[in-house]
Enzyme design. Structure first.
Site, PDB file in Angstrom:
ATOM      1  CE1 TYR A 131      29.988  32.254  43.334  1.00 41.32           C
ATOM      2  CE2 TYR A 131      30.220  30.350  41.892  1.00 41.32           C
ATOM      3  CZ  TYR A 131      30.568  31.034  43.042  1.00 41.32           C
ATOM      4  OH  TYR A 131      31.492  30.494  43.904  1.00 41.32           O
ATOM      5  CG  PHE A 417      40.761  34.991  38.581  1.00 42.27           C
ATOM      6  CD1 PHE A 417      39.763  35.192  39.497  1.00 42.27           C
ATOM      7  CD2 PHE A 417      40.497  35.217  37.243  1.00 42.27           C
ATOM      8  CE1 PHE A 417      38.509  35.638  39.095  1.00 42.27           C
ATOM      9  CE2 PHE A 417      39.254  35.671  36.827  1.00 42.27           C
ATOM     10  CZ  PHE A 417      38.259  35.877  37.762  1.00 42.27           C
TER      11      PHE A 417
END
Length: 417
Positions: A131, A417
């Site tokens: 990322y 999450f």
């Protein structure tokens, strides 16, 4: 304008249709190894999927990529809850790697986040190296410990003995535990305000994932009839030649004050027939580390947790406060979201801040990744400068900004999450 990344040949990228969720989710599970989740887990993720914020990549009638973005409020330094996109469920089919599918989804997603008016995107990374090229950087860390409770004791603060502990079925005290969590959210950067259904995450207890441990157990701390803390945990029993050697597996612990926290930790240390306490994903500055008699026998480990990406530099830097007065001009580089690139003047203190475009000479030069790393106060700009990732162009600007960006408590993400 955003860079014009070529769309992968033959791939259609579109918003997720609720009727296609099972296909979309099955592709994600396959991308993460193919081990099916429990019915309980699958139902939870279906309920919390935000379809209008989720993307699916299709090759004909085959789903080959997925990416979602939960709508969260994230605590930032100063205590405010800022709207953020919680990037999640990112996966590309093994048959379609290295074709630009991920880059295409990240490009579309960050454009969407910007259009939603959310100044930040955050994620937890299964592979952190992926990322960085999209502008994300590690902004928080978590602490894990494996404590030899036969050799390590706690020195607890005054008032600990006044805390009453009692067992309770986790589901029956869920509301009281959530109230404790909600009171803690404004006090620590990196914490997420719970959205509807997210309270169920802490109760997930599929037998297939217990690895021989007990069902989830819960103890609540009380004072004057009010719940002031709770601990959720499992116990894995064990016996050896010398007798019992069970392990306490801490799932979650929260307390409203030092005495409540200490009472819960002491309870876990003292559980019968156990010799080890394993705690994962705890704040790096948690108080129990200063109460133990032998920190070496706690086997501490630190790892990356929340990765932060500034989607709108000006709005993001204005959304938090600064622990010391700061007035600096940043020269920001951002190849993936070039609307952020250029010079920004940040002026702020503990009461608030402004961050606007400027043509004034730059004081510090860095990329959006360094701003993301430092944003929540857990990574120092001076540390990044020591790594060669921040350049000081005006003497004294680095120290000024590094102190201002700090936080009195370490930022911490309490759950994934």
């Amino acid at each position: 304008m955003a860079p014009d990344f070529a769309k992968p040949s033959g791939i259609e990228l579109r918003t997720l249709n609720p009727n296609e969720w099972d296909i979309w989710y099955d592709n994600l599970i396959r991308a993460f190894g193919g081990v099916p989740e429990s019915t309980q887990e699958r139902a939870l993720w279906r309920d919390i999927t935000q379809y209008d914020r989720s993307l699916a990549a299709w090759d004909g009638d085959l789903c080959v990529g997925s990416a979602g973005a939960f709508r969260f409020r994230l605590t930032v330094p100063g205590g405010a809850g800022v709207p953020v996109a919680g990037v999640t469920m990112v996966g590309v089919s093994g048959t379609h790697r290295r074709r630009g599918v991920l880059t295409s989804m990240m490009r579309r997603q960050l454009d969407d986040v910007r259009s939603w008016g959310e100044p930040l995107a955050v994620l937890t990374a299964s592979e952190p190296a992926i990322y960085g090229r999209f502008g994300y950087a590690v902004g928080t860390f978590s602490l894990s410990a494996e404590i030899d409770t036969t050799r390590v004791r706690l020195s607890v603060p005054p008032g600990t003995d006044d805390v009453r502990l009692r067992y309770a079925p986790p589901a029956e005290v869920l509301d009281a535990c959530e109230a404790v969590y909600a009171r803690l959210v404004p006090g620590r950067p990196g914490m997420l305000a719970r959205q509807p259904h997210w309270e169920r995450l802490g109760l997930l207890d599929p037998e297939s994932e217990r690895d021989g441990a007990s069902p989830l157990q819960c103890v609540v701390a009380e004072r004057d009839g009010e719940v002031t803390g709770y601990a959720r945990y499992r116990i894995r029993t064990g016996w050896g030649p010398a007798g019992h050697n069970g392990t306490v597996l801490l799932s979650e612990l929260a307390g409203l004050d030092p005495a409540a926290e200490a009472a819960l930790w002491r309870f876990l240390f003292d559980l019968d027939l156990t010799t080890t306490l394993v705690a994962r994903s705890r704040p790096v500055d948690e108080g129990w580390q200063h109460q133990v008699t032998d920190i070496r026998r706690c086997q501490l480990r630190v790892r990356d947790s929340l990765h932060v990406r500034l989607v709108d530099v000006g709005s993001a830097l204005e959304a938090r406060t600064y622990q010391a007065p700061v007035d600096v001009v940043f020269e920001v580089g951002d190849d993936f979201c070039p609307w952020n690139a250029g010079r920004w003047r940040l002026s702020g203190d503990a009461k608030g801040a402004t961050c606007v475009r400027t043509t004034d000479p730059a004081d510090l030069a860095l990329t959006v990744r360094e701003l993301g790393a430092a944003y929540l106060g857990g990574v120092g700009l001076a540390s990044l400068a020591a790594a060669g990732r921040v350049r000081e162009l005006r003497q004294g600007a680095l120290a000024e900004a590094s102190v201002a960006f700090g936080s009195t408590v370490a930022p911490w993400l309490p759950h994934g999450f």
